[in-house]
Motif scaffolding. Sequence first.
Motif, PDB file in Angstrom:
ATOM      1  N   LYS A  18      38.805  39.219  20.831  1.00  0.00           N
ATOM      2  CA  LYS A  18      37.953  39.278  22.007  1.00  0.00           C
ATOM      3  C   LYS A  18      36.644  40.017  21.734  1.00  0.00           C
ATOM      4  O   LYS A  18      35.674  39.852  22.468  1.00  0.00           O
ATOM      5  CB  LYS A  18      38.705  39.951  23.162  1.00  0.00           C
ATOM      6  CG  LYS A  18      39.938  39.172  23.609  1.00  0.00           C
ATOM      7  CD  LYS A  18      40.724  39.916  24.667  1.00  0.00           C
ATOM      8  CE  LYS A  18      41.981  39.160  25.062  1.00  0.00           C
ATOM      9  NZ  LYS A  18      42.818  39.884  26.044  1.00  0.00           N
ATOM     10  N   ARG A 204      31.586  33.092  26.140  1.00  0.00           N
ATOM     11  CA  ARG A 204      32.718  32.280  26.562  1.00  0.00           C
ATOM     12  C   ARG A 204      33.174  31.423  25.389  1.00  0.00           C
ATOM     13  O   ARG A 204      32.378  30.670  24.829  1.00  0.00           O
ATOM     14  CB  ARG A 204      32.310  31.381  27.723  1.00  0.00           C
ATOM     15  CG  ARG A 204      33.439  30.573  28.314  1.00  0.00           C
ATOM     16  CD  ARG A 204      32.923  29.587  29.345  1.00  0.00           C
ATOM     17  NE  ARG A 204      33.960  29.205  30.289  1.00  0.00           N
ATOM     18  CZ  ARG A 204      33.852  28.205  31.158  1.00  0.00           C
ATOM     19  NH1 ARG A 204      32.736  27.493  31.198  1.00  0.00           N
ATOM     20  NH2 ARG A 204      34.826  27.917  31.988  1.00  0.00           N
ATOM     21  N   ARG A 205      34.439  31.538  25.016  1.00  0.00           N
ATOM     22  CA  ARG A 205      34.934  30.791  23.868  1.00  0.00           C
ATOM     23  C   ARG A 205      35.348  29.386  24.275  1.00  0.00           C
ATOM     24  O   ARG A 205      36.261  29.192  25.082  1.00  0.00           O
ATOM     25  CB  ARG A 205      36.102  31.513  23.201  1.00  0.00           C
ATOM     26  CG  ARG A 205      36.708  30.710  22.037  1.00  0.00           C
ATOM     27  CD  ARG A 205      37.562  31.562  21.125  1.00  0.00           C
ATOM     28  NE  ARG A 205      36.749  32.569  20.487  1.00  0.00           N
ATOM     29  CZ  ARG A 205      37.086  33.853  20.395  1.00  0.00           C
ATOM     30  NH1 ARG A 205      38.205  34.275  20.923  1.00  0.00           N
ATOM     31  NH2 ARG A 205      36.300  34.707  19.780  1.00  0.00           N
ATOM     32  N   ASP A 268      38.686  30.293  26.349  1.00  0.00           N
ATOM     33  CA  ASP A 268      38.478  30.356  27.797  1.00  0.00           C
ATOM     34  C   ASP A 268      38.335  28.949  28.368  1.00  0.00           C
ATOM     35  O   ASP A 268      38.663  28.697  29.518  1.00  0.00           O
ATOM     36  CB  ASP A 268      37.221  31.164  28.117  1.00  0.00           C
ATOM     37  CG  ASP A 268      37.256  32.555  27.520  1.00  0.00           C
ATOM     38  OD1 ASP A 268      38.207  33.298  27.811  1.00  0.00           O
ATOM     39  OD2 ASP A 268      36.338  32.881  26.743  1.00  0.00           O
ATOM     40  N   GLN A 269      37.823  28.072  27.518  1.00  0.00           N
ATOM     41  CA  GLN A 269      37.707  26.661  27.864  1.00  0.00           C
ATOM     42  C   GLN A 269      38.170  25.853  26.657  1.00  0.00           C
ATOM     43  O   GLN A 269      37.712  26.086  25.536  1.00  0.00           O
ATOM     44  CB  GLN A 269      36.260  26.300  28.216  1.00  0.00           C
ATOM     45  CG  GLN A 269      36.073  24.879  28.705  1.00  0.00           C
ATOM     46  CD  GLN A 269      34.633  24.635  29.120  1.00  0.00           C
ATOM     47  OE1 GLN A 269      33.731  24.585  28.288  1.00  0.00           O
ATOM     48  NE2 GLN A 269      34.408  24.486  30.423  1.00  0.00           N
ATOM     49  N   ASN A 304      47.752  30.808  30.171  1.00  0.00           N
ATOM     50  CA  ASN A 304      46.639  31.377  30.920  1.00  0.00           C
ATOM     51  C   ASN A 304      46.294  30.436  32.056  1.00  0.00           C
ATOM     52  O   ASN A 304      45.667  29.393  31.844  1.00  0.00           O
ATOM     53  CB  ASN A 304      45.431  31.583  29.998  1.00  0.00           C
ATOM     54  CG  ASN A 304      44.199  32.068  30.740  1.00  0.00           C
ATOM     55  OD1 ASN A 304      44.263  32.480  31.900  1.00  0.00           O
ATOM     56  ND2 ASN A 304      43.054  32.027  30.068  1.00  0.00           N
ATOM     57  N   VAL A 307      42.630  29.235  32.448  1.00  0.00           N
ATOM     58  CA  VAL A 307      41.913  28.500  31.410  1.00  0.00           C
ATOM     59  C   VAL A 307      41.376  27.178  31.951  1.00  0.00           C
ATOM     60  O   VAL A 307      42.024  26.516  32.771  1.00  0.00           O
ATOM     61  CB  VAL A 307      42.826  28.251  30.180  1.00  0.00           C
ATOM     62  CG1 VAL A 307      43.935  27.255  30.498  1.00  0.00           C
ATOM     63  CG2 VAL A 307      42.017  27.778  28.980  1.00  0.00           C
TER      64      VAL A 307
END
Length: 393
Positions: A18, A204-205, A268-269, A304, A307
């Motif tokens: 992170k 944002r990953r 995250d996406q 999650n 997500v």
Amino acid sequence: MEQHRPQDFQMNEMDAMKEYATATVVSTAANFIMERDEAFTHTYRTYVRLREQGEIQLRFWFSNAVDSTWDKGAVARGGQFGGNWLIEAAFAADGGTGRDGGVPAQSQVPVTFGGSLTRLVRPGETFWSDPVEMDLPPNHDLAFTWTIASGSGRSVPYNTEQMLVTAYDAQGKHADEVEGDSFVPSENLLVMPAWIGYKKQGTRRMVFFGDSITQGVRTAKDGYEYWVARIADGLGAGYDIWNIGSGWARAYDASGNGAWLNKAKQGDQILIALGVNDIDIGERSAEELLGDLSTIVSLLKENNSAVDIILFTVSPFNFTGEREHIWRRVNEALRTSPPAGVSRVFDIAAVLSQPAPEEHRLRPEYMSSEFDPHPNGLAGAAVSEAFLKWYME
């Protein structure tokens, strides 16, 4: 020896990720595994373009498991553990711009593991390097070099496919060699850490989770012209882009909830572009493929609930006969009733397909060769342009 699932290691270790953004759009997903009749010691040097240069702090993360199945799985299967092997030495260096096998003198920085220059790697294990401080000039590559030793049998997972970056290898211990005289060009052999990160917070990953088309296979070496790379350029370094496309991968590899899906879970996406190999070499029915995609989405949401999941339609791959019918049924389902938990569907097939009734075929100008329907760099430009416009709506 006690065996562990990759998840047993990753749950705590991934917290460190992170603090870092993904440093390169090059996929290092593992779809093969070394298997030797005798013990070996070998050195690998790879040049990759980083998304940002300058004074940076790098960390490398390693996963000793195969991500996705190669061919029919006779040698390498998704979720299979690597063997026992030893990192004898590893270095990060200024790779310059020549990619000639050497690195500038005095630029090599040792990569250590808990302060040690060596690391014994166990089956299924994941682990981090210590932080590495570097000052990389603008437009210079990173060169990563390491010497690996193993006994006979199965050992190191790696990626086998057409090379998208320049890499070299040498028999024996040559990790500290700067001239590169001992190295020869690598073919179909990308032996790299599972992830390269640089210290950068607040991004944002986005994880691009797919097969060789996502990986960028058949586009120009060192060209970074496949659509994930072009999307990353279009979005800029404010977006963290992790490409885990893997040659010959299929949805049922991911639905097994092994090492590959656990990589995707760090996003995250998550953008899923699977299905070509399920229909082709996997010989899955439409129902089986859609079921596997639903399982993947469900597992990601269980991990999650917040997500964001974007699903791609299945790219055209010049299928005929029953495979064409399966391709059509799957894409119709994805467009009209995607699995629960999917936020949006990007219709990559509409970008790449010929006009109806030949929409199951790739446009000729996007073919990587007369006989190979892997999308070329021109297709990468078309997909990235369409995706960026769609994504920003």
